[in-house]
Scaffold this motif. Structure first.
Motif, PDB file in Angstrom:
ATOM      1  N   ARG A 140       0.970  -1.316  -0.053  1.00 61.16           N
ATOM      2  CA  ARG A 140      -0.038   0.183   0.098  1.00 61.16           C
ATOM      3  C   ARG A 140       0.908   1.267   0.139  1.00 61.16           C
ATOM      4  O   ARG A 140       1.770   1.503   0.678  1.00 61.16           O
ATOM      5  CB  ARG A 140      -0.793   0.033   1.185  1.00 61.16           C
ATOM      6  N   GLN A 141       0.900   2.184  -1.023  1.00 57.11           N
ATOM      7  CA  GLN A 141       1.521   3.228  -1.259  1.00 57.11           C
ATOM      8  C   GLN A 141       0.813   4.527  -1.450  1.00 57.11           C
ATOM      9  O   GLN A 141      -0.158   4.232  -2.328  1.00 57.11           O
ATOM     10  CB  GLN A 141       2.550   3.108  -2.268  1.00 57.11           C
ATOM     11  N   PHE A 142       1.136   5.472  -1.151  1.00 61.26           N
ATOM     12  CA  PHE A 142       0.129   6.713  -1.439  1.00 61.26           C
ATOM     13  C   PHE A 142       0.971   7.260  -2.683  1.00 61.26           C
ATOM     14  O   PHE A 142       2.384   7.337  -2.900  1.00 61.26           O
ATOM     15  CB  PHE A 142       0.799   7.965  -0.287  1.00 61.26           C
ATOM     16  N   GLY A 188      12.714   8.645   1.330  1.00 62.81           N
ATOM     17  CA  GLY A 188      11.370   9.009   0.850  1.00 62.81           C
ATOM     18  C   GLY A 188      10.398   8.322   0.551  1.00 62.81           C
ATOM     19  O   GLY A 188       9.331   8.619  -0.093  1.00 62.81           O
ATOM     20  N   GLU A 189      10.596   6.897   0.729  1.00 62.63           N
ATOM     21  CA  GLU A 189       9.716   5.857   0.203  1.00 62.63           C
ATOM     22  C   GLU A 189       9.026   5.397   1.483  1.00 62.63           C
ATOM     23  O   GLU A 189       9.791   4.834   2.428  1.00 62.63           O
ATOM     24  CB  GLU A 189      10.452   4.784  -0.602  1.00 62.63           C
ATOM     25  N   PHE A 190       7.605   5.605   1.699  1.00 64.42           N
ATOM     26  CA  PHE A 190       6.834   4.796   2.527  1.00 64.42           C
ATOM     27  C   PHE A 190       5.966   3.902   2.051  1.00 64.42           C
ATOM     28  O   PHE A 190       5.001   4.249   1.235  1.00 64.42           O
ATOM     29  CB  PHE A 190       6.154   6.061   3.082  1.00 64.42           C
ATOM     30  N   LEU A 191       5.494   2.978   2.653  1.00 69.03           N
ATOM     31  CA  LEU A 191       4.761   1.928   2.136  1.00 69.03           C
ATOM     32  C   LEU A 191       4.433   0.902   3.109  1.00 69.03           C
ATOM     33  O   LEU A 191       5.157   0.605   4.039  1.00 69.03           O
ATOM     34  CB  LEU A 191       5.019   1.134   0.842  1.00 69.03           C
ATOM     35  N   GLU A 192       3.088   0.062   3.069  1.00 68.20           N
ATOM     36  CA  GLU A 192       2.993  -0.928   4.043  1.00 68.20           C
ATOM     37  C   GLU A 192       2.729  -2.218   3.260  1.00 68.20           C
ATOM     38  O   GLU A 192       2.263  -1.992   2.116  1.00 68.20           O
ATOM     39  CB  GLU A 192       1.412  -0.663   4.469  1.00 68.20           C
ATOM     40  N   LEU A 193       3.338  -3.302   3.789  1.00 64.01           N
ATOM     41  CA  LEU A 193       3.356  -4.481   3.141  1.00 64.01           C
ATOM     42  C   LEU A 193       2.256  -5.400   3.736  1.00 64.01           C
ATOM     43  O   LEU A 193       2.122  -5.480   4.961  1.00 64.01           O
ATOM     44  CB  LEU A 193       4.716  -5.140   3.561  1.00 64.01           C
ATOM     45  N   ASP A 214      -4.944  -0.542  -9.524  1.00 67.29           N
ATOM     46  CA  ASP A 214      -3.683  -0.403 -10.385  1.00 67.29           C
ATOM     47  C   ASP A 214      -3.457  -1.335 -11.622  1.00 67.29           C
ATOM     48  O   ASP A 214      -3.556  -2.416 -11.156  1.00 67.29           O
ATOM     49  CB  ASP A 214      -2.537  -0.716  -9.386  1.00 67.29           C
ATOM     50  N   GLY A 215      -3.528  -0.607 -12.713  1.00 68.85           N
ATOM     51  CA  GLY A 215      -3.615  -1.364 -13.892  1.00 68.85           C
ATOM     52  C   GLY A 215      -2.446  -2.461 -14.010  1.00 68.85           C
ATOM     53  O   GLY A 215      -2.498  -3.437 -14.419  1.00 68.85           O
ATOM     54  N   ARG A 231      -4.014   9.640  -3.059  1.00 73.09           N
ATOM     55  CA  ARG A 231      -4.587   8.587  -2.072  1.00 73.09           C
ATOM     56  C   ARG A 231      -3.538   7.472  -2.319  1.00 73.09           C
ATOM     57  O   ARG A 231      -2.599   7.308  -3.282  1.00 73.09           O
ATOM     58  CB  ARG A 231      -6.059   8.284  -2.527  1.00 73.09           C
ATOM     59  N   ALA A 232      -3.627   6.344  -1.324  1.00 71.77           N
ATOM     60  CA  ALA A 232      -2.948   5.300  -1.304  1.00 71.77           C
ATOM     61  C   ALA A 232      -3.627   4.288  -1.965  1.00 71.77           C
ATOM     62  O   ALA A 232      -4.952   3.978  -2.087  1.00 71.77           O
ATOM     63  CB  ALA A 232      -2.784   4.695   0.279  1.00 71.77           C
ATOM     64  N   PHE A 233      -2.636   3.495  -2.785  1.00 71.48           N
ATOM     65  CA  PHE A 233      -3.150   2.171  -3.483  1.00 71.48           C
ATOM     66  C   PHE A 233      -2.564   1.085  -3.170  1.00 71.48           C
ATOM     67  O   PHE A 233      -1.466   0.866  -2.765  1.00 71.48           O
ATOM     68  CB  PHE A 233      -2.773   2.697  -4.975  1.00 71.48           C
ATOM     69  N   LEU A 234      -3.332  -0.075  -3.502  1.00 74.96           N
ATOM     70  CA  LEU A 234      -2.731  -1.376  -3.397  1.00 74.96           C
ATOM     71  C   LEU A 234      -2.184  -1.676  -4.632  1.00 74.96           C
ATOM     72  O   LEU A 234      -2.861  -1.580  -5.517  1.00 74.96           O
ATOM     73  CB  LEU A 234      -4.198  -2.354  -2.934  1.00 74.96           C
ATOM     74  N   GLU A 235      -0.841  -2.401  -4.644  1.00 79.01           N
ATOM     75  CA  GLU A 235      -0.241  -2.719  -5.743  1.00 79.01           C
ATOM     76  C   GLU A 235       0.929  -3.958  -5.197  1.00 79.01           C
ATOM     77  O   GLU A 235       1.047  -3.927  -4.539  1.00 79.01           O
ATOM     78  CB  GLU A 235       0.444  -1.620  -6.522  1.00 79.01           C
TER      79      GLU A 235
END
Length: 187
Positions: free
Chosen positions: A66-68, A144-149, A168-169, A74-78
């Motif tokens: 999950r990343q903004f 500068g990279e922030f995400l949830e796994l 996310d395509g 907004r945050a997306f699941l990818e």
């Protein structure tokens, strides 16, 4: 002797002008000769290319992030993915991105193919990989990279697509390209 006939839909570049020289994206405007002999303008983005990884955990679940994403605010699941550095081998890029973003390395890698996500306005290509035999080694996120796994079963991932949680395509295309190849879980 083989002769190749030209594509009757081909548009030929007559002149090219760079409009934007950004850190990631380059915007161009070309004057082109159209198939009927008239001229037209084409504006497009040049992109260095990227990879996307369908990473399968030993229990059969898939790794997602999950990343903004600023353009859509907004945050997306990818799926794990990232830009190919100049001169970088695509498999090396896939290995690097999986390790940096998720903290996993994979024993088995399979190249699935390429997709072109924005053919109307960009030359971007995304190389698709399937990674199995994962083991956690610790992540190394870029500054500068922030995400949830998180991990999802194949069924949960498909449900997320159908209910609009996963839009996310590149992730949708990569998942469906890999579905027949994803090994059954052990858990």
């Amino acid at each position: 002797m083989s002769t190749t006939r030209p594509d009757p839909l081909e548009e030929r570049e007559l002149a090219s002008e760079q409009l934007v020289d950004g850190r990631l994206l380059k915007v161009w405007r070309d004057r082109v000769l159209l198939p009927d002999g008239s001229e037209g303008l084409r504006e497009y983005i040049r992109h260095p290319g990227a990879v996307v990884v369908v990473a399968v955990l030993p229990d059969g679940r898939l790794l997602f992030e999950r990343q903004f994403r600023y353009p859509l605010r907004r945050a997306f699941l990818e799926l794990p993915a990232g830009k190919i550095d100049p001169g970088e081998d695509i498999l090396a890029c896939a290995r690097r991105e999986l390790r940096e973003e998720t903290g996993y390395e994979a024993e088995q890698w399979r190249y699935i193919g390429v997709m072109h996500p924005c053919i109307g306005y960009s030359d971007e290509r995304i190389e698709i990989f399937l990674a199995t035999g994962l083991r956690q080694v610790g992540h190394a996120l870029d500054d500068g990279e922030f995400l949830e796994l998180l991990s999802l079963s194949v069924e949960q991932a498909e449900e997320a697509i159908h209910n609009g949680e996963l839009t996310d395509g590149k992730s949708i295309a990569a998942l469906y390209r890999c579905l027949p190849l994803i090994p059954a879980g052990q858990g």
